[in-house]
Design a protein around this motif. Structure first.
Motif, PDB file in Angstrom:
ATOM      1  N   LEU A  55      34.224  47.239  39.287  1.00  0.00           N
ATOM      2  CA  LEU A  55      35.650  47.317  38.955  1.00  0.00           C
ATOM      3  C   LEU A  55      35.929  46.161  38.020  1.00  0.00           C
ATOM      4  N   GLU A  56      36.713  46.432  36.973  1.00  0.00           N
ATOM      5  CA  GLU A  56      36.955  45.377  35.995  1.00  0.00           C
ATOM      6  C   GLU A  56      38.328  45.541  35.361  1.00  0.00           C
ATOM      7  N   ALA A  57      39.037  44.419  35.235  1.00  0.00           N
ATOM      8  CA  ALA A  57      40.329  44.385  34.545  1.00  0.00           C
ATOM      9  C   ALA A  57      40.688  42.934  34.260  1.00  0.00           C
ATOM     10  N   SER A  58      41.260  42.684  33.099  1.00  0.00           N
ATOM     11  CA  SER A  58      41.785  41.371  32.715  1.00  0.00           C
ATOM     12  C   SER A  58      40.797  40.231  32.908  1.00  0.00           C
ATOM     13  N   GLY A  59      39.527  40.476  32.607  1.00  0.00           N
ATOM     14  CA  GLY A  59      38.525  39.422  32.714  1.00  0.00           C
ATOM     15  C   GLY A  59      37.986  39.202  34.104  1.00  0.00           C
ATOM     16  N   VAL A  60      38.433  40.006  35.078  1.00  0.00           N
ATOM     17  CA  VAL A  60      37.933  39.903  36.448  1.00  0.00           C
ATOM     18  C   VAL A  60      36.994  41.087  36.678  1.00  0.00           C
ATOM     19  N   ARG A  61      35.771  40.790  37.127  1.00  0.00           N
ATOM     20  CA  ARG A  61      34.761  41.818  37.363  1.00  0.00           C
ATOM     21  C   ARG A  61      34.282  41.734  38.806  1.00  0.00           C
ATOM     22  N   MET A  62      34.306  42.885  39.489  1.00  0.00           N
ATOM     23  CA  MET A  62      33.887  42.956  40.883  1.00  0.00           C
ATOM     24  C   MET A  62      32.716  43.928  40.984  1.00  0.00           C
ATOM     25  N   GLU A  63      31.589  43.423  41.472  1.00  0.00           N
ATOM     26  CA  GLU A  63      30.427  44.274  41.710  1.00  0.00           C
ATOM     27  C   GLU A  63      30.422  44.641  43.187  1.00  0.00           C
ATOM     28  N   LEU A  64      30.676  45.916  43.456  1.00  0.00           N
ATOM     29  CA  LEU A  64      30.861  46.361  44.832  1.00  0.00           C
ATOM     30  C   LEU A  64      29.581  46.296  45.657  1.00  0.00           C
ATOM     31  N   ALA A  65      28.458  46.649  45.066  1.00  0.00           N
ATOM     32  CA  ALA A  65      27.208  46.669  45.831  1.00  0.00           C
ATOM     33  C   ALA A  65      26.825  45.283  46.332  1.00  0.00           C
ATOM     34  N   SER A  66      27.051  44.260  45.512  1.00  0.00           N
ATOM     35  CA  SER A  66      26.676  42.896  45.902  1.00  0.00           C
ATOM     36  C   SER A  66      27.841  42.107  46.496  1.00  0.00           C
ATOM     37  N   ARG A  67      29.048  42.695  46.457  1.00  0.00           N
ATOM     38  CA  ARG A  67      30.266  42.027  46.941  1.00  0.00           C
ATOM     39  C   ARG A  67      30.466  40.676  46.243  1.00  0.00           C
ATOM     40  N   ARG A  68      30.286  40.681  44.920  1.00  0.00           N
ATOM     41  CA  ARG A  68      30.471  39.463  44.128  1.00  0.00           C
ATOM     42  C   ARG A  68      31.580  39.686  43.112  1.00  0.00           C
ATOM     43  N   VAL A  69      32.301  38.600  42.811  1.00  0.00           N
ATOM     44  CA  VAL A  69      33.432  38.661  41.886  1.00  0.00           C
ATOM     45  C   VAL A  69      33.297  37.536  40.870  1.00  0.00           C
ATOM     46  N   TRP A  70      33.538  37.890  39.595  1.00  0.00           N
ATOM     47  CA  TRP A  70      33.537  36.894  38.524  1.00  0.00           C
ATOM     48  C   TRP A  70      34.845  36.974  37.772  1.00  0.00           C
ATOM     49  N   GLN A  71      35.321  35.817  37.341  1.00  0.00           N
ATOM     50  CA  GLN A  71      36.431  35.745  36.402  1.00  0.00           C
ATOM     51  C   GLN A  71      35.857  35.109  35.155  1.00  0.00           C
ATOM     52  N   ASP A  72      35.834  35.883  34.088  1.00  0.00           N
ATOM     53  CA  ASP A  72      35.099  35.518  32.885  1.00  0.00           C
ATOM     54  C   ASP A  72      33.643  35.312  33.299  1.00  0.00           C
ATOM     55  N   ASP A  73      33.085  34.125  33.167  1.00  0.00           N
ATOM     56  CA  ASP A  73      31.692  33.915  33.567  1.00  0.00           C
ATOM     57  C   ASP A  73      31.557  33.052  34.816  1.00  0.00           C
ATOM     58  N   VAL A  74      32.665  32.836  35.515  1.00  0.00           N
ATOM     59  CA  VAL A  74      32.660  31.976  36.697  1.00  0.00           C
ATOM     60  C   VAL A  74      32.746  32.848  37.946  1.00  0.00           C
ATOM     61  N   GLU A  75      31.785  32.662  38.862  1.00  0.00           N
ATOM     62  CA  GLU A  75      31.815  33.432  40.100  1.00  0.00           C
ATOM     63  C   GLU A  75      32.874  32.851  41.040  1.00  0.00           C
ATOM     64  N   LEU A  76      33.679  33.733  41.605  1.00  0.00           N
ATOM     65  CA  LEU A  76      34.709  33.333  42.560  1.00  0.00           C
ATOM     66  C   LEU A  76      34.171  33.517  43.971  1.00  0.00           C
ATOM     67  N   HIS A  77      34.514  32.599  44.841  1.00  0.00           N
ATOM     68  CA  HIS A  77      34.094  32.692  46.234  1.00  0.00           C
ATOM     69  C   HIS A  77      35.330  33.054  47.060  1.00  0.00           C
ATOM     70  N   LEU A  78      35.373  34.314  47.493  1.00  0.00           N
ATOM     71  CA  LEU A  78      36.531  34.841  48.204  1.00  0.00           C
ATOM     72  C   LEU A  78      36.190  35.097  49.662  1.00  0.00           C
ATOM     73  N   SER A  79      37.196  34.951  50.517  1.00  0.00           N
ATOM     74  CA  SER A  79      37.035  35.358  51.911  1.00  0.00           C
ATOM     75  C   SER A  79      36.960  36.887  51.946  1.00  0.00           C
ATOM     76  N   ASN A  80      36.568  37.427  53.075  1.00  0.00           N
ATOM     77  CA  ASN A  80      36.463  38.877  53.206  1.00  0.00           C
ATOM     78  C   ASN A  80      37.796  39.570  52.916  1.00  0.00           C
TER      79      ASN A  80
END
Length: 152
Positions: A55-80
């Protein structure tokens, strides 16, 4: 560009009917009688697959299979819960998602209560995204309705 998952729910239980239904494009095939819990689990599985891998919008990319999120090139660490909240908003990027739907999908709360919990999680998510609630560029509050993740 969206695909709608198709589940056939029928009394026709012959193997040939199942094969014809799946070959015709159905994603799943359930015959009567069925157990409600199993049907709901199959629908949830179809909806998870429907979203695709990224899923991707406004520079935020979420990879569902790995449950990882990036904003631009920086990985975000989110709670569940932050992750699930962002997933629901990104799936409908550009559209308003109601508070009740978010509460139902993220917290399994059919009544849509505990709105302060939702507000706190939106605030934390905004902070991690570097979003200013006064001049939001990513998460917009739609008063009395819900939230919108802006397409950029």
């Amino acid at each position: 560009g969206r695909t709608v998952p198709v589940l056939i729910l029928t009394a026709r239980a012959d193997e040939v009917d199942t094969v014809v239904g799946l070959d015709a494009g159905a994603d799943d095939y359930v015959t009567k009688p069925f157990r409600l819990a199993e049907l709901l689990a199959r629908v949830r599985a179809l909806l998870r697959r429907r979203t695709g891998d990224v899923l991707e919008a406004s520079g935020v990319r979420m990879e569902l299979a790995s449950r990882r999120v990036w904003q631009d090139d920086v990985e975000l660490h989110l709670s569940n819960k932050e992750y699930e909240l962002l997933r629901v908003l990104l799936e409908e990027a550009g559209a308003v998602v109601t508070r009740n739907r978010i509460m139902r999908e993220v917290w399994d709360d059919a009544e849509g209560g505990a709105s302060k919990t939702l507000d706190m999680h939106v605030s934390w998510l905004r902070r991690k995204l570097g979003d200013d609630p006064q001049r939001s560029r990513l998460l917009t509050t739609v008063r009395g309705v819900g939230f919108r993740f802006e397409r950029g």
